[in-house]
Design an enzyme around this catalytic site. Structure first.
Site, PDB file in Angstrom:
ATOM      1  CB  CYS A 299      -0.957  -0.002   1.182  1.00  0.00           C
ATOM      2  SG  CYS A 299      -0.140  -0.062   2.798  1.00  0.00           S
TER       3      CYS A 299
ATOM      4  CG  ASP B  65      -7.145   2.711  -0.330  1.00  0.00           C
ATOM      5  OD1 ASP B  65      -5.984   2.561  -0.751  1.00  0.00           O
ATOM      6  OD2 ASP B  65      -7.617   2.053   0.615  1.00  0.00           O
TER       7      ASP B  65
ATOM      8  CG  HIS C   5      -4.406   0.788   4.016  1.00  0.00           C
ATOM      9  ND1 HIS C   5      -3.857  -0.050   3.073  1.00  0.00           N
ATOM     10  CD2 HIS C   5      -5.333   1.538   3.353  1.00  0.00           C
ATOM     11  CE1 HIS C   5      -4.426   0.168   1.903  1.00  0.00           C
ATOM     12  NE2 HIS C   5      -5.325   1.134   2.048  1.00  0.00           N
TER      13      HIS C   5
END
Length: 678
Positions: free
Chosen positions: A423, A483, A467
């Site tokens: 991520c 995202d 994250h």
């Protein structure tokens, strides 16, 4: 007469100066092992090894019956150990060096124990070491180990007083004494004025070994953290979402916001402090309570975007909750958040300029691609954002916990060469491209999702849920969460990390299919741990006031609590006194008669010792009598034989009654003349 002379000096030895028997030494050694074992993982490796060698040395001496080493040798070992502690910690003061010194002294004390006084000193050190275990961890498992160590130490204390006690009886007596202390412990726990803050952590002299998000992000930092199963925080939803929590895709727990980029690492920028909430609340609120594990940083975690500010904390200009002091102890705070609200429409120009900055000379290919998109799509920032997400979807990007190492132009190498990342790679690449295209943007780190524990309904957020995502600023719309990971691995956002990883990728242990049964056990253990954390470790002044208010104390203060504590302890003492008197009334008739014999002979210096059996006692009396006391010695031997048959031989009820009557009669008729005096 010779026997009397040999027995005489023994009576004049002070109890504390008596030499330790092998049995007493063995019990002290066993209690030392029970106390030291839980502490070993928290000591420097060399000190644990040294203490283990010393304990092994003592065990060999006990086994072979060898003499203890000279004190000069022990002094040399002590000085060497203290020097090592000083070199390791750079001080002899503080929590960690203090406990290390205690471990060293405790181990060496076992090598100089010669009499009962030394044994009592070792017991006292053992109790202190048991307490010091809570300086490092207060988990249920270690509390059980500490209780085992305290029980073993108390049993060793029993053996010091009564060395011939059978092991089972010594442990039983230790357990009874500890059980008698439980009511007082509970009263002190409930009524003693609580101290705000981490009592076990004072003074804080080591923040290392804690897992959690950092104030910076480089390629690979979050992927390493995501392999940890450690709990970051727990959440209990209330109100509308008590029965059914919000969907997984909306659970973005906001943490550090990273705006500064040096070409490889994203870092936080000192934010401004907002006066109140810098956005207008709208929509359906989500109410919940967070129990945050200590991470020794300032940030608190909340769902985007928070509508309440916990006590002793602030809301920064980038909407990040910050505690005024580092979170050094488990912290519980109630929150309300409004997902999806608009924020930052009137963002300060200085912040927008800072969120456009890029270091010169880095990642030329990414800059060129962003410039081409801007030239093609004009002023449409939304179209550029969508183009970047389409780029992630259409290219063969792989979501992995094991991305390759990147060089100086890390963004270029990721976007055009390796195309493998976690991520942090996807969010960093996205934000770089947005800034290169002239769109203010920044990286937001935190946690995404969580796991509902079916046992107690608590949402557990682990380090593996760490994250990173992006925020871009759009004119008229403010800050918008984007995202990029959702474009590559949507199952990561919709479900969890384990589902999103490609086949063959190493997963966290508990997420592997072969350990499903262990996963279910962990649910139960986590639920039990949560109760322990909330009501034992989390019993702070606020919880104490709430509990005492429910018990009828409307506005409890320390004077009221002290008075109540004194009264309740007095009641308990009266209760235990009454119980003790009742037990004395229930004393076995045979033992009562035998005790009368001891009291009768005590006037002549021949009281029975607690560990003496009937025949040993009779032999000691016979050895102490002069030559003309043979008749009395024979009488005592017969009385001892009657008592032994009554206590240990098989007999019917009628025979027992007859023996008891005979025992009482013989003791009453026992005559002592002055010439019998030893």
């Amino acid at each position: 007469m010779r026997q009397a002379d040999s027995a005489q000096p023994d009576r004049h030895i002070k109890p504390l100066a008596r030499p330790l028997s092998a049995r007493q030494s063995l019990w002290l050694y066993g209690s030392a092992l029970a106390v030291f074992a839980p502490l070993a993982p928290y000591q420097p490796e060399w000190l644990s090894a040294l203490a283990s060698l010393v304990l092994l040395w003592r065990g060999v001496l006990l086994w072979r019956g060898l003499a203890l080493p000279s004190r000069w040798l022990l002094i040399l070992v002590m000085l060497a150990g203290m020097s090592g502690i000083l070199l390791h910690f750079h001080t002899l003061f503080g929590r960690n060096p203090g406990v290390a010194l205690l471990v060293l002294l405790f181990a060496l004390k076992l090598l100089e124990m010669r009499n009962v006084r030394d044994g009592f000193a070792a017991v006292l050190l053992g109790y202190f070491l048991s307490l010091s275990q809570f300086f490092f961890t207060q988990s249920i498992g270690y509390a059980v180990l500490t209780l085992a160590g305290v029980t073993a130490t108390t049993a060793a204390l029993v053996i010091l007083h009564h060395q011939r006690q059978p092991p089972a009886r010594a442990l039983r007596l230790a357990g009874v004494m500890l059980l008698q202390a439980v009511p007082f412990m509970l009263l002190l726990f409930v009524l003693f004025p609580r101290v705000q803050g981490p009592l076990w952590g004072l003074p804080i002299d080591a923040f290392s070994g804690q897992t959690g998000l950092s104030d910076s992000m480089a390629p690979g930092s979050i992927s390493q953290l995501s392999q940890s199963d450690a709990i970051a925080f727990r959440v209990k939803f209330s109100g509308e979402f008590a029965a059914k929590p919000p969907p997984q895709t909306s659970l973005y727990w906001r943490g550090p916001v990273l705006s500064q980029f040096d070409g490889r690492t994203w870092k936080i920028v000192q934010p401004y402090v907002s006066n109140g909430l810098p956005y207008t609340l709208s929509g359906t609120p989500v109410e919940y309570t967070v129990t945050l594990e200590p991470h020794y940083k300032h940030w608190l975690f909340a769902l985007e975007l928070p509508a309440t500010i916990p006590p002793d904390s602030i809301l920064a200009s980038d909407y990040e909750l910050l505690s005024k002091a580092p979170v050094r102890a488990r912290q519980r705070y109630e929150m309300r958040s409004y997902p999806g609200i608009v924020a930052g429409v009137d963002e300060a120009p200085a912040i927008l300029r800072a969120d456009l900055q890029l270091p010169p000379g880095y990642n030329p290919r990414a800059r060129a691609l962003a410039a081409a998109w801007r030239a093609e799509l004009g002023a449409d920032d939304v179209a550029i954002m969508r183009r970047m997400l389409d780029y992630y979807r259409r290219q063969v990007f792989i979501y992995t916990l094991s991305p390759p190492l990147l060089g100086e132009d890390s963004i270029d190498e990721f976007l055009f060469d390796s195309k493998r990342g976690f991520c942090e790679h996807f969010s960093a690449g996205f934000v770089f491209m947005m800034r290169a295209a002239g769109i203010p943007s920044r990286v937001v780190t935190g946690y995404q999702g969580g796991e509902i524990n079916p046992v107690d309904g608590t949402l557990i957020v682990r380090q593996s849920d760490a994250h990173a995502w992006a925020e871009i600023w759009l004119k008229g719309r403010g800050w918008l969460r984007v995202d990029p990971t959702a474009a590559i691995a949507p199952t990561r956002i919709e479900m969890n990390l384990a589902v999103a990883l490609p086949a063959g990728e190493v997963r966290p242990l508990m997420e592997r299919p072969a350990f499903k049964w262990l996963h279910q056990m962990r649910y139960r253990w986590d639920a039990l741990t949560n109760v322990w954390n909330q009501w034992v470790l989390g019993y702070n002044p606020q919880r104490q006031r709430e509990l005492l208010s429910r018990l009828g104390m409307r506005s409890p203060d320390w004077q009221q609590m002290t008075t109540m504590l004194t009264v309740m302890c007095g009641v308990l003492l009266l209760g235990f006194t009454a119980w003790t008197l009742r037990q004395r009334q229930r004393l076995d008739p045979a033992l009562a008669a035998w005790n009368r014999l001891s009291r009768k002979l005590a006037r002549h210096g021949l009281a029975r010792r607690p560990w003496e059996g009937p025949y040993d006692y009779a032999e000691r009396i016979a050895a102490a009598l002069p030559a003309d006391g043979s008749a009395l010695a024979a009488e005592v031997q017969e009385i001892a034989g009657i008592y032994a048959r009554l206590r240990y031989a098989e007999r019917t009820s009628a025979q027992a009654a007859q023996l008891l009557q005979e025992l009482k009669k013989r003791i009453a008729q026992l005559a002592w003349r002055d010439s019998h005096k030893p």
